[in-house]
Design an enzyme around this catalytic site. Sequence first.
Site, PDB file in Angstrom:
ATOM      1  N   MET A  52      38.744  21.662 -12.310  1.00 22.76           N
ATOM      2  CA  MET A  52      37.722  22.255 -13.150  1.00 22.76           C
ATOM      3  C   MET A  52      38.367  22.879 -14.386  1.00 22.76           C
ATOM      4  O   MET A  52      38.492  24.083 -14.498  1.00 22.76           O
ATOM      5  CB  MET A  52      36.923  23.285 -12.362  1.00 22.76           C
ATOM      6  N   CYS A  82      40.454  12.228 -11.195  1.00 20.32           N
ATOM      7  CA  CYS A  82      39.732  12.427 -12.457  1.00 20.32           C
ATOM      8  C   CYS A  82      39.292  11.077 -13.041  1.00 20.32           C
ATOM      9  O   CYS A  82      40.137  10.201 -13.270  1.00 20.32           O
ATOM     10  CB  CYS A  82      40.610  13.165 -13.451  1.00 20.32           C
ATOM     11  N   GLY A 110      31.843  16.124  -1.731  1.00 23.00           N
ATOM     12  CA  GLY A 110      30.632  15.413  -2.113  1.00 23.00           C
ATOM     13  C   GLY A 110      29.464  15.737  -1.208  1.00 23.00           C
ATOM     14  O   GLY A 110      29.636  16.051  -0.030  1.00 23.00           O
TER      15      GLY A 110
END
Length: 339
Positions: free
Chosen positions: A1, A87, A191
């Site tokens: 993040m 990423c 997820g």
Amino acid sequence: MVGCSDLAFRLLCRRHGADLCYTEMFFADRFVSDAAYRDSVFHSQLANDGSDRPLVVQFGGNDAPTLVAAALLVQEWCDAVDINLGCPQKRAREGVYGAYLSDREHWARVFGIVRALRKALSVPVFCKIRLLPTLTQTIRFARGLQAAGCSLLAVHARQRGSETRRRAGAADLSAVRAIKHALAIPVVTNGNVRCAADVAAALRRTCADGAMVAEPLLRYPALLSAAAEERPSTARRLALAQEYLALAACHPPPELSYVQAHLSWMLGRDGAGARLRYKHVCGLVDSQLVRAQLRGATSLGELGEMVAALQRLAEAQPEAAGGAWGEEEEEEEEEEEEE
């Protein structure tokens, strides 16, 4: 993040149930070569009292010597070093790191990086991946990481996708379950977590050793709390925003933009441009005004005044707080955590 996992935010998440936190992803080459960058994003964001442990430091890069040099600079202050192999952003494709290192042609390089880190460091080496085009390929890649010395594997259960369509529906938690059964090391699932109840459900479905949460925590930092509400009120969200601001005053983030981003997430940003809405306060104040105040603020104090004003409005008009979004939020898919 990147731009989000500052010390103040990590401490807020720990207060509300997080057991372990990752730093934002640092760019290994810049981390080694730029002392000012290193001090700003890392050393200034360390707690001296042990309140931010266990802590995993996350790097992006593709060169073993550089990654080793970067990791050696942080191992004294962390509990593990993580290599980001998940990423999916354009910059990762251009720089050949993140999820773009999971292509078969790069496997030897990746396994060499993990081996070099494992040999050089006194702390464990973690990796995070996304699903490859087939489950068989993903398991082969995961086993290769394990053999190279990876001590824990986090799996974002979506494929990398394309530049124009990164999100592709719900995460495939059955794939995480298969990966977990194929490995001997701990596996963390990532997820399909949008509320506290989803954490237990994901662990049951995957048999994983833990659950990683990214974007949903940005939206509701108390999500992992045992007492977390499935549909927190606007007042609760604003109280968390004030709590974050108080922590940021004690532990200033590298830039004010971190604070602006956190408040934007907590207020429920949705859409862009003229269609931008802040879901949780859209019944109280015009979203474009909120946007202007967020962007125009030059200090924590100004941002604190904005949140306090929203709190007063929410108290005076509880039925209006959140507007049309107050009762039920749109379903959201989890964002890749470097954003």
